[in-house]
Structures are given as C-alpha cells and as structure tokens.
Design a protein around this motif. Structure first.
Motif, PDB file in Angstrom:
ATOM      1  N   ALA A 181      34.629  35.596  36.339  1.00  0.00           N
ATOM      2  CA  ALA A 181      34.936  34.905  37.593  1.00  0.00           C
ATOM      3  C   ALA A 181      36.239  35.352  38.213  1.00  0.00           C
ATOM      4  N   ALA A 182      36.842  36.416  37.720  1.00  0.00           N
ATOM      5  CA  ALA A 182      38.207  36.778  38.101  1.00  0.00           C
ATOM      6  C   ALA A 182      38.354  36.986  39.597  1.00  0.00           C
ATOM      7  N   THR A 183      37.469  37.793  40.192  1.00  0.00           N
ATOM      8  CA  THR A 183      37.608  38.077  41.610  1.00  0.00           C
ATOM      9  C   THR A 183      37.137  36.915  42.459  1.00  0.00           C
ATOM     10  N   TRP A 215      43.453  31.873  38.947  1.00  0.00           N
ATOM     11  CA  TRP A 215      43.479  32.712  37.756  1.00  0.00           C
ATOM     12  C   TRP A 215      44.305  33.979  37.954  1.00  0.00           C
ATOM     13  N   ARG A 216      44.583  34.387  39.178  1.00  0.00           N
ATOM     14  CA  ARG A 216      45.378  35.604  39.361  1.00  0.00           C
ATOM     15  C   ARG A 216      46.802  35.428  38.839  1.00  0.00           C
ATOM     16  N   ASP A 217      47.288  34.198  38.794  1.00  0.00           N
ATOM     17  CA  ASP A 217      48.621  33.921  38.256  1.00  0.00           C
ATOM     18  C   ASP A 217      48.552  33.344  36.837  1.00  0.00           C
ATOM     19  N   PHE A 218      47.489  33.688  36.138  1.00  0.00           N
ATOM     20  CA  PHE A 218      47.279  33.183  34.773  1.00  0.00           C
ATOM     21  C   PHE A 218      48.398  33.609  33.827  1.00  0.00           C
ATOM     22  N   TRP A 219      49.121  34.669  34.169  1.00  0.00           N
ATOM     23  CA  TRP A 219      50.245  35.102  33.336  1.00  0.00           C
ATOM     24  C   TRP A 219      51.302  34.015  33.234  1.00  0.00           C
ATOM     25  N   LEU A 220      51.393  33.136  34.252  1.00  0.00           N
ATOM     26  CA  LEU A 220      52.361  32.034  34.196  1.00  0.00           C
ATOM     27  C   LEU A 220      52.040  31.083  33.052  1.00  0.00           C
ATOM     28  N   LEU A 268      51.239  41.824  37.146  1.00  0.00           N
ATOM     29  CA  LEU A 268      50.851  40.577  36.486  1.00  0.00           C
ATOM     30  C   LEU A 268      49.937  39.724  37.351  1.00  0.00           C
ATOM     31  N   ALA A 269      50.144  39.740  38.661  1.00  0.00           N
ATOM     32  CA  ALA A 269      49.345  38.909  39.560  1.00  0.00           C
ATOM     33  C   ALA A 269      48.173  39.681  40.164  1.00  0.00           C
ATOM     34  N   TRP A 270      47.738  40.751  39.501  1.00  0.00           N
ATOM     35  CA  TRP A 270      46.597  41.521  39.969  1.00  0.00           C
ATOM     36  C   TRP A 270      45.324  40.691  39.846  1.00  0.00           C
ATOM     37  N   ALA A 271      44.477  40.721  40.887  1.00  0.00           N
ATOM     38  CA  ALA A 271      43.273  39.886  40.908  1.00  0.00           C
ATOM     39  C   ALA A 271      41.998  40.670  40.660  1.00  0.00           C
ATOM     40  N   GLY A 272      42.124  41.942  40.280  1.00  0.00           N
ATOM     41  CA  GLY A 272      40.941  42.751  40.070  1.00  0.00           C
ATOM     42  C   GLY A 272      40.281  42.521  38.730  1.00  0.00           C
ATOM     43  N   LYS A 273      39.270  43.330  38.453  1.00  0.00           N
ATOM     44  CA  LYS A 273      38.518  43.216  37.210  1.00  0.00           C
ATOM     45  C   LYS A 273      39.121  44.122  36.145  1.00  0.00           C
ATOM     46  N   LEU A 308      62.855  42.763  44.215  1.00  0.00           N
ATOM     47  CA  LEU A 308      62.462  44.071  43.705  1.00  0.00           C
ATOM     48  C   LEU A 308      61.915  43.972  42.283  1.00  0.00           C
ATOM     49  N   MET A 309      62.539  43.148  41.463  1.00  0.00           N
ATOM     50  CA  MET A 309      62.085  43.000  40.085  1.00  0.00           C
ATOM     51  C   MET A 309      60.698  42.366  40.031  1.00  0.00           C
ATOM     52  N   PHE A 310      60.472  41.345  40.844  1.00  0.00           N
ATOM     53  CA  PHE A 310      59.164  40.700  40.874  1.00  0.00           C
ATOM     54  C   PHE A 310      58.121  41.624  41.500  1.00  0.00           C
ATOM     55  N   ALA A 311      58.534  42.428  42.480  1.00  0.00           N
ATOM     56  CA  ALA A 311      57.591  43.378  43.070  1.00  0.00           C
ATOM     57  C   ALA A 311      57.128  44.387  42.034  1.00  0.00           C
ATOM     58  N   GLU A 312      58.044  44.865  41.218  1.00  0.00           N
ATOM     59  CA  GLU A 312      57.708  45.865  40.207  1.00  0.00           C
ATOM     60  C   GLU A 312      56.786  45.299  39.140  1.00  0.00           C
ATOM     61  N   TRP A 313      57.097  44.130  38.626  1.00  0.00           N
ATOM     62  CA  TRP A 313      56.353  43.568  37.500  1.00  0.00           C
ATOM     63  C   TRP A 313      55.155  42.718  37.921  1.00  0.00           C
ATOM     64  N   VAL A 314      55.332  41.907  38.960  1.00  0.00           N
ATOM     65  CA  VAL A 314      54.363  40.847  39.252  1.00  0.00           C
ATOM     66  C   VAL A 314      53.403  41.207  40.380  1.00  0.00           C
ATOM     67  N   TYR A 315      53.935  41.649  41.511  1.00  0.00           N
ATOM     68  CA  TYR A 315      53.108  41.831  42.697  1.00  0.00           C
ATOM     69  C   TYR A 315      52.602  43.255  42.877  1.00  0.00           C
ATOM     70  N   GLY A 316      53.360  44.231  42.390  1.00  0.00           N
ATOM     71  CA  GLY A 316      52.936  45.611  42.545  1.00  0.00           C
ATOM     72  C   GLY A 316      53.283  46.210  43.887  1.00  0.00           C
ATOM     73  N   ALA A 317      53.952  45.437  44.747  1.00  0.00           N
ATOM     74  CA  ALA A 317      54.356  45.918  46.066  1.00  0.00           C
ATOM     75  C   ALA A 317      55.463  44.992  46.544  1.00  0.00           C
ATOM     76  N   PRO A 318      56.346  45.464  47.429  1.00  0.00           N
ATOM     77  CA  PRO A 318      57.402  44.580  47.971  1.00  0.00           C
ATOM     78  C   PRO A 318      56.811  43.356  48.622  1.00  0.00           C
ATOM     79  N   VAL A 319      57.469  42.226  48.430  1.00  0.00           N
ATOM     80  CA  VAL A 319      57.004  40.963  48.979  1.00  0.00           C
ATOM     81  C   VAL A 319      58.053  40.430  49.946  1.00  0.00           C
ATOM     82  N   ALA A 320      57.627  40.020  51.125  1.00  0.00           N
ATOM     83  CA  ALA A 320      58.560  39.491  52.118  1.00  0.00           C
ATOM     84  C   ALA A 320      59.235  38.241  51.584  1.00  0.00           C
ATOM     85  N   SER A 321      60.486  38.030  51.987  1.00  0.00           N
ATOM     86  CA  SER A 321      61.278  36.934  51.425  1.00  0.00           C
ATOM     87  C   SER A 321      60.779  35.563  51.835  1.00  0.00           C
TER      88      SER A 321
END
Length: 445
Positions: free
Chosen positions: A13-15, A309-314, A359-364, A430-443
C-alpha cells in the motif's frame, strides 16, 4: 512491530497511501472520531462476534457512503443514526450506504453487528489468544490511515478467570450471567487503528513500578517463564526513554506480553515479545534490543505517529536509534557504535541494489529488507548524524520538544525538522534535504 507481517502490508500500500483518493477508497470523505467495540472472542477457535459503533465526521460536502478496510467478517443489522442501511463487503472495502448526505463537519453514528473468523491478525496461544497489527481484521476500521487517530472503547466478554490486556486503561471487571466477565478497556488519547490490539488468556502476571509508570509482565507461553528475569532491564529502559521523551508512559502503564515464537510488535499500551527473540539476545544480555525497541514505540510511533506511511521513518528510525542510545547509556560508547555499524551495513546493502532513497521517499521498494534498511537503519543513522552535528544538549532538547508538542497527534518530517531547528537555533534545511527529502525544501513548507 511484527516486521514481516506489517511491512508486507505497507509495501503493498506504500504508493496508494499518499495518492489522491479514489471512489470507494477506505476513509474517503470522513474521519473517525471514536470506535466502540463489544467483542466476544472465542479463545479456542479465534472466531469473534460483537457489536461495533463508529462515530464519523464528514471532511467533504458530498459523502454518500462510508468505506472501511476490507476483512472476512460478516456484517449485519447496520444503522446510521438509527436508520437501517445497506452494507457491502468486497476485496477493496466494506461499504455502508448512508441514508442521507453527510456534510463537512457533521457527525454520524454507524452501528452494526459482526461475526466471523479473522483471516489474519489473531493467534491462539496457551489457552488464550492475542491480536497483532491487523486490527481491522477483527473489527471494522481504517487499517492504512495512520493519520486518522481515534478514541477506542473495547469491551471484552471473557470466561471467568481469564486475564486481558488491551488499549489504554482497564475499568472494573463486571461479572455477567453464564460465567462471563466484561473487561472494559478505554484509550486515554486517540490512537491510529493499526495500533489497536488485545490479548486474553490465563496469563501469569507480574508488575513493577518504574519512573515512567507501572510495568506489567504477562506470560502467554504457558511455560511458567521467569518474567522478572526476562524483563529485568525494562524498568531502567523505561526510565531512560521517559527522560529522552520528556514525559512518562502515555497511559502511565505499559504491558509486555511474552508469546511463543519471534513476535515483536508494539500496540497502543502494550507490546508482544516473542520468547525466541529474547533467547537470541542471551549471548548479549546488555542489549535488550526487542524490549527497548518496542518500548520506544510507546512514545515514537504510538503517541506521536507518522501522518502517512511515507514518514514511517519517524516511527521506526526513532525507535531503532533509541536502542542504540540505550545501549550507549547502559554499556558505553562502543555499544552505540556497534549498533550504528549494523545499520550502516544494512544501508550499504540497499545502496548496492540502487535503493539508497531519502527517508521520506514514497516509492516502492524491491523487498522488505530494503525498505527496513531505509526507514529503520538509515533513519537511525540520520538521527545519530544530527545528534553529532547539534551536540547532545540541543539534540535531546529537540527530541523532547517534538515529543511533547505533538503528543497524541500525527506528524510529518517537517514537524520534526521544526522542533530540531527551534532547539538548536540553526537552519537545518540542507541536512534534511540530503537525508529526508532528497531535494531542497522551501522554508515555508
């Protein structure tokens, strides 16, 4: 949790969990305020029967039916606000047709009878039974909607002399005709339905006090296990975790039910601990990995829950990291480093397969092991890196802020980022973009 059962469900059910709802999708157009279940479980066959009441609130202006997760139960005598309604059970959902349109903000009360043998999630053990993860197989609820927390009242009708454990706190037992006893359990705050569970049987019982609240040990193996010895580290672990959370157990009480096999799963207010999992730790009694991991979920996963579930790492990354932190506290820095090295090896194997995902990747994911490597192991490594970058004082203050601020709520990765930035006074984009989001996130996200 019972990793293989739970993660197989999540993988399927991930996606879909983060996609736009489709017609008939469970949970579409409403949220659940509370569940009330009067349950008669058969301890010999695992069959169940009972009456359930669900209070829902509309989240859109054109709700004409209520869809819940599918199961194998037979539904009958359904009403909404006292008016009879039709129900349909299929492979995708259990659907109740409303007698009137439910508007946004309006409440409706659904009530029905159910009976049957759950297809999964209920296990017989030592003249008793326990449920694990698949709550929506023994009742009607929303299995894959972690963001829809609801209150639960569970009445268990059981033979005299039987012990029970379930969500929240127990009220006084009530003796009934036919040598039955009603055990009433009621949540003290809303929980996600995948955390609903119960167990019943002639369980031996021990209890001790800890600084986090009462600890209850139950033996569901029927072997006369030495519960005090098996859970000897539990009071110290409870004190450590409560300090890091900045608050005691959510229900001021936490039970651990020892069961046969390799079960390892948290539920709201208690956990299932397989005796083979404890046996595996005998060579390293300082670790208490399963006890610490499942106990950590009482705060991170149960009290504070990922919204999707995309934030299941939390949930899982935090619990995995807390095991390493406990081992450092109890056995020294070398034990902490050893636990992180194990996590690094798991992430390295996922990387070799091309799945070093944010970490917040929603793919399979290609397998359960790879999914665990990211959301459990990489999640723990990120928290360790964050701790090293911020220093202990700011890091642990941030964890406490995050936990207390969102107690009883659901969260996203951004909520955790906000708490850590507030505690450290630093921009962590920048740290969260690298580890969690995979791309820069607007503030302002």
């Amino acid at each position: 949790m019972n990793r293989f059962l739970m993660l197989s469900a999540l993988l399927a059910a991930a996606t879909a969990a983060d996609a736009q709802p489709t017609a008939g999708e469970p949970g579409r157009g409403f949220e659940v305020e509370r569940y009330a279940v009067a349950l008669r479980p058969d301890l010999a066959t695992t069959a169940v029967s009972g009456v359930e009441t669900i209070v829902v609130r509309g989240t859109s202006d054109a709700v004409t039916r209520l869809a819940f997760s599918p199961n194998a139960l037979h539904i009958s005598e359904a009403t909404v606000d006292g008016a009879p309604v039709a129900s349909q059970s299929g492979d995708d959902a259990i659907v109740f047709v409303l007698p009137h349109v439910l508007r946004k903000g309006d409440e409706a009360e659904l009530r029905f009878r159910f009976a049957g043998t759950p297809a999964r999630g209920v296990t017989a053990v030592a003249n008793g039974i326990y449920s694990s993860y698949f709550a929506c197989d023994w009742m009607v609820c929303l299995q894959d909607s972690p963001g829809d927390k609801a209150d639960l009242t569970l009445d268990l009708f059981l033979p005299a002399g039987v012990e029970s454990v379930a969500v929240g706190r127990a009220g006084p037992k009530v003796a009934l005709p036919g040598d039955l006893v009603r055990h009433r359990w009621r949540s003290r705050q809303p929980y996600s339905p995948y955390l609903y569970a119960f167990a019943a049987g002639p369980f031996a019982r021990r209890s001790v006090e800890s600084v986090a609240g009462e600890l209850v040990y139950l033996d569901g193996t029927g072997t006369g296990a030495d519960l005090t010895a098996l859970f000897a580290q539990a009071p110290a672990i409870a004190g450590f975790l409560a300090d890091k959370a900045g608050m005691p157990f959510p229900d001021r009480r936490y039970a651990q039910l020892l069961v046969p096999g390799s079960e390892a799963q948290e539920a709201a207010s208690f956990s299932l601990i397989g005796n083979t999992e404890l046996d595996a730790e005998r060579d390293d009694p300082s670790s208490a990995w399963i006890v610490a991991h499942e106990m950590a979920h009482q705060w991170w996963g149960n009290l504070v829950t990922c919204a999707t579930w995309r934030d299941f790492w939390l949930n899982e990354g935090m619990a995995t990291f807390m095991v390493a932190a406990w081992e450092e506290h109890g056995s020294g820095e070398a034990a902490y480093r050893q636990e992180l090295d194990i996590a690094r090896r798991k992430v390295a194997r996922a990387r070799e397969l091309g799945y070093d995902k944010p970490l917040a990747w929603a793919g399979k994911y290609p397998s359960l092991g790879v999914r665990r490597a990211i959301q459990y192991s990489k999640g723990a490594l990120f928290l360790a890196d964050l701790r090293q970058s911020l220093g202990d004082a700011a890091f642990w203050n941030g964890v406490r802020t995050y936990t207390r601020r969102h107690a009883g709520e659901t969260v996203t990765s951004k909520d955790f980022q906000n708490a850590m930035e507030e505690a450290s006074g630093r921009d962590l984009s920048l740290m969260f973009a690298e580890w969690v989001y995979g791309a820069p996130v607007a503030s302002d996200e």
